[in-house]
Each structure stands twice: as structure tokens, then as C-alpha cells.
Scaffold this motif. Structure first.
Motif, PDB file in Angstrom:
ATOM      1  N   GLY A  27       0.813  -1.214   0.000  1.00 23.71           N
ATOM      2  CA  GLY A  27       0.000   0.000   0.000  1.00 23.71           C
ATOM      3  C   GLY A  27       0.841   1.257   0.000  1.00 23.71           C
ATOM      4  N   ALA A  28       1.941   1.234   0.762  1.00 21.36           N
ATOM      5  CA  ALA A  28       2.839   2.391   0.800  1.00 21.36           C
ATOM      6  C   ALA A  28       3.462   2.651  -0.569  1.00 21.36           C
ATOM      7  CB  ALA A  28       3.930   2.166   1.839  1.00 21.36           C
ATOM      8  N   GLN A  29       3.830   1.594  -1.278  1.00 24.15           N
ATOM      9  CA  GLN A  29       4.369   1.754  -2.631  1.00 24.15           C
ATOM     10  C   GLN A  29       3.354   2.420  -3.551  1.00 24.15           C
ATOM     11  OE1 GLN A  29       5.599  -2.094  -4.083  1.00 24.15           O
ATOM     12  NE2 GLN A  29       7.730  -1.767  -3.462  1.00 24.15           N
ATOM     13  N   SER A  30       2.136   1.903  -3.549  1.00 24.78           N
ATOM     14  CA  SER A  30       1.090   2.457  -4.428  1.00 24.78           C
ATOM     15  C   SER A  30       0.804   3.913  -4.097  1.00 24.78           C
ATOM     16  CB  SER A  30      -0.192   1.635  -4.304  1.00 24.78           C
ATOM     17  OG  SER A  30       0.008   0.314  -4.742  1.00 24.78           O
ATOM     18  N   SER A  31       0.716   4.222  -2.807  1.00 23.05           N
ATOM     19  CA  SER A  31       0.439   5.593  -2.386  1.00 23.05           C
ATOM     20  C   SER A  31       1.543   6.540  -2.822  1.00 23.05           C
ATOM     21  CB  SER A  31       0.266   5.634  -0.867  1.00 23.05           C
ATOM     22  OG  SER A  31       0.121   6.969  -0.417  1.00 23.05           O
ATOM     23  N   THR A  32       2.795   6.136  -2.632  1.00 20.39           N
ATOM     24  CA  THR A  32       3.921   6.990  -3.013  1.00 20.39           C
ATOM     25  C   THR A  32       3.925   7.271  -4.505  1.00 20.39           C
ATOM     26  OG1 THR A  32       5.244   6.106  -1.185  1.00 20.39           O
ATOM     27  CG2 THR A  32       6.432   7.205  -2.965  1.00 20.39           C
ATOM     28  N   LEU A  33       3.715   6.229  -5.306  1.00 19.08           N
ATOM     29  CA  LEU A  33       3.684   6.418  -6.761  1.00 19.08           C
ATOM     30  C   LEU A  33       2.542   7.336  -7.176  1.00 19.08           C
ATOM     31  CD1 LEU A  33       4.399   2.752  -7.942  1.00 19.08           C
ATOM     32  CD2 LEU A  33       5.933   4.715  -8.149  1.00 19.08           C
ATOM     33  N   MET A  34       1.382   7.165  -6.566  1.00 19.08           N
ATOM     34  CA  MET A  34       0.215   7.938  -6.947  1.00 19.08           C
ATOM     35  C   MET A  34       0.354   9.404  -6.531  1.00 19.08           C
ATOM     36  SD  MET A  34      -2.455   7.266  -8.647  1.00 19.08           S
ATOM     37  CE  MET A  34      -4.020   8.021  -9.094  1.00 19.08           C
ATOM     38  N   VAL A  35       0.808   9.650  -5.302  1.00 22.84           N
ATOM     39  CA  VAL A  35       0.966  11.023  -4.830  1.00 22.84           C
ATOM     40  C   VAL A  35       1.980  11.765  -5.700  1.00 22.84           C
ATOM     41  CG1 VAL A  35       1.812  12.442  -2.922  1.00 22.84           C
ATOM     42  CG2 VAL A  35       0.262  10.551  -2.463  1.00 22.84           C
ATOM     43  N   ARG A  36       3.075  11.100  -6.021  1.00 21.62           N
ATOM     44  CA  ARG A  36       4.101  11.727  -6.858  1.00 21.62           C
ATOM     45  C   ARG A  36       3.541  12.047  -8.245  1.00 21.62           C
ATOM     46  NH1 ARG A  36       7.957  15.241  -7.528  1.00 21.62           N
ATOM     47  NH2 ARG A  36       9.340  14.743  -9.250  1.00 21.62           N
ATOM     48  N   ALA A  37       2.813  11.114  -8.843  1.00 25.31           N
ATOM     49  CA  ALA A  37       2.258  11.333 -10.173  1.00 25.31           C
ATOM     50  C   ALA A  37       1.248  12.474 -10.176  1.00 25.31           C
ATOM     51  CB  ALA A  37       1.609  10.047 -10.693  1.00 25.31           C
ATOM     52  N   MET A  38       0.453  12.597  -9.128  1.00 25.91           N
ATOM     53  CA  MET A  38      -0.531  13.677  -9.039  1.00 25.91           C
ATOM     54  C   MET A  38       0.164  15.012  -8.778  1.00 25.91           C
ATOM     55  SD  MET A  38      -3.669  11.827  -6.992  1.00 25.91           S
ATOM     56  CE  MET A  38      -4.930  12.964  -7.549  1.00 25.91           C
ATOM     57  N   ALA A  39       1.241  14.984  -8.014  1.00 23.93           N
ATOM     58  CA  ALA A  39       1.967  16.217  -7.720  1.00 23.93           C
ATOM     59  C   ALA A  39       2.616  16.795  -8.964  1.00 23.93           C
ATOM     60  CB  ALA A  39       3.017  15.961  -6.639  1.00 23.93           C
ATOM     61  N   THR A  40       3.086  15.937  -9.856  1.00 23.81           N
ATOM     62  CA  THR A  40       3.748  16.405 -11.082  1.00 23.81           C
ATOM     63  C   THR A  40       2.765  16.651 -12.227  1.00 23.81           C
ATOM     64  OG1 THR A  40       4.160  14.111 -11.776  1.00 23.81           O
ATOM     65  CG2 THR A  40       5.887  15.217 -10.504  1.00 23.81           C
ATOM     66  N   GLY A  41       1.482  16.354 -12.011  1.00 15.07           N
ATOM     67  CA  GLY A  41       0.492  16.573 -13.056  1.00 15.07           C
ATOM     68  C   GLY A  41       0.400  15.454 -14.067  1.00 15.07           C
ATOM     69  N   GLU A  42       1.129  14.361 -13.850  1.00 15.38           N
ATOM     70  CA  GLU A  42       1.083  13.246 -14.793  1.00 15.38           C
ATOM     71  C   GLU A  42      -0.231  12.484 -14.703  1.00 15.38           C
ATOM     72  OE1 GLU A  42       4.427  10.914 -13.716  1.00 15.38           O
ATOM     73  OE2 GLU A  42       5.908  12.440 -14.245  1.00 15.38           O
ATOM     74  N   VAL A  83      -6.604   9.780  -4.713  1.00 13.32           N
ATOM     75  CA  VAL A  83      -7.624  10.232  -5.665  1.00 13.32           C
ATOM     76  C   VAL A  83      -8.843  10.757  -4.912  1.00 13.32           C
ATOM     77  CG1 VAL A  83      -9.141   9.542  -7.553  1.00 13.32           C
ATOM     78  CG2 VAL A  83      -6.820   8.621  -7.419  1.00 13.32           C
ATOM     79  N   ILE A  84      -9.250  10.031  -3.875  1.00 16.76           N
ATOM     80  CA  ILE A  84     -10.409  10.460  -3.082  1.00 16.76           C
ATOM     81  C   ILE A  84     -10.132  11.801  -2.414  1.00 16.76           C
ATOM     82  CG2 ILE A  84     -11.817   9.899  -1.071  1.00 16.76           C
ATOM     83  CD1 ILE A  84     -11.413   6.930  -1.803  1.00 16.76           C
ATOM     84  N   LEU A  85      -8.944  11.940  -1.856  1.00 17.99           N
ATOM     85  CA  LEU A  85      -8.588  13.199  -1.195  1.00 17.99           C
ATOM     86  C   LEU A  85      -8.577  14.360  -2.182  1.00 17.99           C
ATOM     87  CD1 LEU A  85      -5.744  11.901   1.144  1.00 17.99           C
ATOM     88  CD2 LEU A  85      -8.002  12.697   1.840  1.00 17.99           C
ATOM     89  N   ARG A  86      -8.024  14.135  -3.375  1.00 18.63           N
ATOM     90  CA  ARG A  86      -8.014  15.201  -4.383  1.00 18.63           C
ATOM     91  C   ARG A  86      -9.430  15.586  -4.786  1.00 18.63           C
ATOM     92  NH1 ARG A  86      -4.609  16.961  -8.479  1.00 18.63           N
ATOM     93  NH2 ARG A  86      -3.046  16.988  -6.826  1.00 18.63           N
ATOM     94  N   SER A  87     -10.325  14.614  -4.941  1.00 19.24           N
ATOM     95  CA  SER A  87     -11.711  14.915  -5.312  1.00 19.24           C
ATOM     96  C   SER A  87     -12.436  15.690  -4.215  1.00 19.24           C
ATOM     97  CB  SER A  87     -12.469  13.626  -5.631  1.00 19.24           C
ATOM     98  OG  SER A  87     -12.602  12.825  -4.468  1.00 19.24           O
ATOM     99  N   LEU A  88     -11.961  15.546  -2.964  1.00 24.46           N
ATOM    100  CA  LEU A  88     -12.531  16.293  -1.844  1.00 24.46           C
ATOM    101  C   LEU A  88     -11.817  17.626  -1.615  1.00 24.46           C
ATOM    102  CD1 LEU A  88     -12.993  13.365   0.716  1.00 24.46           C
ATOM    103  CD2 LEU A  88     -14.753  14.455  -0.688  1.00 24.46           C
ATOM    104  N   LYS A  89     -10.962  18.011  -2.586  1.00 23.87           N
ATOM    105  CA  LYS A  89     -10.211  19.279  -2.514  1.00 23.87           C
ATOM    106  C   LYS A  89      -9.189  19.270  -1.383  1.00 23.87           C
ATOM    107  CE  LYS A  89     -12.875  20.799  -5.806  1.00 23.87           C
ATOM    108  NZ  LYS A  89     -12.382  20.826  -7.208  1.00 23.87           N
ATOM    109  N   LEU A  90      -8.696  18.091  -1.033  1.00 24.19           N
ATOM    110  CA  LEU A  90      -7.656  17.967  -0.024  1.00 24.19           C
ATOM    111  C   LEU A  90      -6.342  17.592  -0.690  1.00 24.19           C
ATOM    112  CD1 LEU A  90      -9.655  15.976   2.684  1.00 24.19           C
ATOM    113  CD2 LEU A  90      -9.187  18.432   2.645  1.00 24.19           C
ATOM    114  N   ASP A  91      -5.237  17.806  -0.002  1.00 23.03           N
ATOM    115  CA  ASP A  91      -3.923  17.501  -0.547  1.00 23.03           C
ATOM    116  C   ASP A  91      -3.739  15.989  -0.604  1.00 23.03           C
ATOM    117  OD1 ASP A  91      -1.264  17.265  -1.230  1.00 23.03           O
ATOM    118  OD2 ASP A  91      -0.581  18.836   0.145  1.00 23.03           O
TER     119      ASP A  91
END
Length: 453
Positions: free
Chosen positions: A331-346, A410-418
Motif C-alpha cells: 500500500g505504501a508503494q502504491s500511495s507513493t507512486l500515486m501522490v508523486r504522479a498527481m503532484a507532477t500533473g502526470e 484520488v479520493i482526497l483530491r476529489s474532496l479538494k484535499l492535498d
């Protein structure tokens, strides 16, 4: 003789220890202002102010601009009123804004009283923009020319009024200061001096960013379009300022640091761990950890419900940390990859379904591989039934934890959270609870054990 930075820091410390003022002055005169600033931030706190005060006034202002804000505040607090006024007055507006926004109301009023009215007006105007907006980091002192000027007049104006932000691009505005073009200075130099600026304007709209946009957006655009400066405009297209590469580098560093801290469940830390006090480090870390202790108590309560199953098949306890920790790591791996991809706009929230399907396939494959590996251990410790149980449990728990790590940002971003709030400890805690439920539910079903009350 050439010195590297580390040698200069060592030499500074030795000269301070020996109280060799002549040698100290010679070394400071030799060093670049950026290196002096870095060296000051590496030295013990008691040595910073005495060394800084040995600099000439002009060098003081230059060094001060490269210091981190906590060091700037420390030096201002140790300076006389006249010295503090000089240092603040010499700061660029965007750097001054970054400093002022960290102050409480009382200290803000105190420092504003030291500034000339024009600097106060500019600083307060930038402070009115949203905290993480482009308006807070832009440089409002931007030089622009009119389209009906000759190239000769335009270049003379830039030479007379320009600063370091008037680099390789000249901005063209109309009478309402609406941005018309951003023209490379080399085109001015190649054209006839008596030609009007209008003759260099083409049909391509200049790259811009809105003043109230997130500062990360400015960084992305500068990186995407590979430009050195990005004009900042208002809602009607009026030129308000410019964001440069050095501003973007500061933004990227600040955002990356903030995201790393959030991923580790650490509050916003204004200093490096080496410079921060033990109490500050304690205060920034203890809140999340206490919250996770309360959250993980649910896991302990869930395990207690399966005491009879554990007593009946004691080997279940042997595999519990192995399987649960494996799920948390996935889970930590998936979260790290996803947060990084969202932060860079990918990746955006619209991509969640496609990414979910892909992650489910990848996580299932990983889970099966790990399940086969742990089944061999299960066969040795408990026989075929335990081997099959732990293999299926590992597969399901790794897949579940990976889905949590991928979907939570993804859920946090849809709720306007970081999305970075989907920290590794939080994802791991959720994965642990789900893993405990999956593991013992399978054990009860497959081994025919007593159902918890």
C-alpha cells in the motif's frame, strides 16, 4: 588558492575559534555571497550573528537574501533598528513577502513600520493573494515596453529601468498594461533599431499564468514550455509580474519537502532536522503518531475477537506480522507512486478508473508471487491447509492494500484535499485493519474454526 564550500566552512569555524578577525575578514571577502549564506546556516547558532555583522553593508544585504527565513528572522531580531530597516528595504518584493507571511500580527506591524511606504504597499498587495498562489511568489517589478516604440527606445528603457528579472525576454503591453507579447531580446538585437516594437509581435499568444493560480502551476508551465520567465496576469490579461526559474526552483523544493513531510505524517517543518529543536521535532511528529495509535487500537481489538481461533491454530500468529506488513508495504508503494504522479500533473482524478484496473492487475500479480513464496513457509510450518491459507491471504491483502494506496490520494483530491495527506503511516494503518479482517476471516472459513462473537 581555490576553496570548496566544505573547506570554507571548516576554515570559518577554525577562524572563529581562534578569534582571528583579520583572517575571517579575508575569507569572507573571498567567498561568494551564496556560499557565505550556506556556510552561516551550517555554523553553530552563536557564531552566525557575529560573522554576519563583519560583512560590509552591501554584502550583508546580498547574503541576507540567500538565507532561509528562520535565519533571516534570527538576524533581524539581533540587529539594530537601522540595520533591520536596511536589510528589509534591500529585499526583493517576493522575498520580502515570503518573510512577512511567516510573522504574527505584532511582528508584522513592527517590520512594516521599518519600510518605506512604497515597499509596504507592494508587500501588502502580494500578501492579499491566496497563500499558495502565484501572486505570493511573483516579482512585481517587471519592465515592459509599448508596441509603438522603436526598438532603440525599448532597449534604452530596459537598460535604464531593468533588473535581474529583465533577462532574455521583453514584455510588450498596451495602454491598459494588457500583455500583448513576450519577445526574446535577441530579436530586438537583430532587427533595425528604428523599427517599431509592433513589427516583432506575431500571432502566437504569450505563455502566461493567472495571478491567483496555484504556484505549482507556474512551475509546471515553466518546465513544460522550457522558458526562463513566465508573465503573471490578472483576470483581464493585465501584466502584474513575472515568475522566473529561480522562483520555480524554490517552489519545487518547498512543495517536495512539504509532500515528503506529509507522506511521513510530519507537520510542516520550517527547519532541517539538524537545526530544529528537539521540542519542535517532537511537536511536529507526535500528533499523527498518537492518532495512529488510537486507530491501530482497532486492529488489536479485532485480533482479540479471534482468540479462540488463535488458540486452536497457534501457527496463525507466526504468519500474522509477515502477511500484514507485506500488505502495508504494498500500500505504501502504491500511495507513493500515486501522490508523486498527481503532484507532477502526470495523473488527474479523471484517470482513476483506468489506473485502478491497471493497479489491480499489477497488485494481483505481486500478491500471487508473494503468496507462492510464503506458501512454502506455510507448508513447512503448518502443512498444506496453512500453505493454501497464507497464499490466498497474502494475495488478497496485497491487492487490497494496493487499492487503498492508489485510491486514497484520488479520493482526497476529489474532496479538494492535498493527496499527500495519504501518508504512508495512514495507508499502512488502513491496510493493517483490512488485512487483519481478511486473514482471520479466511482462517475461520477455511480451517473450520469458531466464529468470533
Amino acid at each position: 588558492m581555490e576553496h570548496n564550500l566544505e573547506q570554507s566552512i571548516i576554515e570559518l569555524r577554525e577562524l572563529v575559534r581562534l578569534d582571528d578577525r583579520t583572517g575571517l575578514d579575508e575569507l569572507l571577502d573571498y567567498m561568494r555571497v551564496q556560499d557565505i549564506a550556506h556556510a552561516l546556516m551550517e555554523l553553530p547558532a552563536d557564531d552566525v550573528t557575529p560573522i554576519f555583522n563583519r560583512l560590509h553593508p552591501g554584502r550583508k544585504a546580498d547574503v541576507f537574501a540567500y538565507l532561509a527565513i528562520p535565519f533571516q528572522l534570527r538576524l533581524l531580531g539581533a540587529s539594530s533598528r537601522e540595520d533591520a530597516r536596511f536589510l528589509l528595504s534591500e529585499m526583493e518584493t517576493d522575498d520580502l513577502t515570503a518573510l512577512l507571511q511567516t510573522l504574527d500580527a505584532e511582528r508584522l506591524r513592527e517590520y512594516l513600520r521599518l519600510l518605506p511606504f512604497r515597499a509596504i504597499r507592494r508587500a501588502l498587495k502580494q500578501l492579499n493573494y491566496p497563500e499558495d498562489s502565484v501572486g505570493r511568489v511573483m516579482s512585481p517589478s517587471v519592465v515592459a515596453v509599448a508596441p509603438d516604440w522603436t526598438l532603440k527606445r525599448a532597449l534604452a528603457h530596459v537598460r535604464r529601468t531593468g533588473d535581474e528579472h529583465s533577462n532574455n525576454v521583453i514584455f510588450v503591453v498596451d495602454d491598459d498594461r494588457t500583455l500583448l507579447a513576450a519577445i526574446p531580446i535577441r530579436r530586438f538585437l537583430r532587427a533595425e533599431p528604428d523599427s517599431p516594437v509592433r513589427s516583432l509581435i506575431d500571432d502566437e499568444s504569450p505563455y502566461t499564468v493567472q495571478v491567483d493560480a496555484d504556484r505549482v502551476e507556474a512551475a509546471r508551465r515553466i518546465q513544460h514550455y522550457d522558458i526562463e520567465s513566465l508573465p503573471v496576469v490578472g483576470e483581464n490579461g493585465e501584466l502584474l509580474g513575472v515568475v522566473t526559474v529561480d522562483d520555480v526552483m524554490d517552489v519545487i523544493e518547498a512543495e517536495s519537502t512539504e509532500d515528503f513531510h506529509k507522506l511521513g505524517s510530519v507537520g510542516n517543518l520550517p527547519l532541517s532536522p539538524r537545526q530544529a529543536s528537539p521540542f519542535l521535532l517532537y511537536r511536529k511528529r507526535v500528533g499523527w503518531l498518537l492518532g495512529l495509535v488510537a486507530f491501530n487500537t482497532l486492529g488489536a481489538l479485532m485480533i482479540s475477537q479471534y482468540e479462540e481461533a488463535i488458540e486452536a491454530v497457534a501457527v496463525l500468529v507466526f504468519f500474522l506480522p509477515l502477511i500484514i506488513d507485506s500488505g502495508g508495504n504494498a500500500g505504501a508503494q502504491s500511495s507513493t507512486l500515486m501522490v508523486r504522479a498527481m503532484a507532477t500533473g502526470e495523473v488527474t482524478t479523471r484517470d482513476w478508473l483506468r489506473l485502478w484496473a491497471k493497479e489491480l492487475g499489477v497488485a494481483t500479480g505481486i500478491g500471487v508471487s508473494m503468496g507462492i513464496a510464503v506458501s512454502l513457509l506455510g507448508l513447512w510450518r503448518g502443512g498444506m491447509e496453512i500453505a493454501v491459507l497464507v497464499a490466498i491471504a497474502m494475495t488478497l491483502i496485497v491487492a487490497f492494500a494496493s487499492m487503498v494506496g492508489m485510491l486514497l490520494p484520488v479520493i482526497l483530491r476529489s474532496l479538494k484535499l492535498d493527496p499527500a495527506t495519504a501518508s504512508v503511516p495512514l495507508v499502512t494503518a488502513i491496510a493493517d485493519l483490512g488485512g487483519i479482517a481478511i486473514y482471520f476471516s479466511l482462517a475461520v472459513a477455511m480451517l473450520g474454526l469458531a466464529t468470533p462473537a
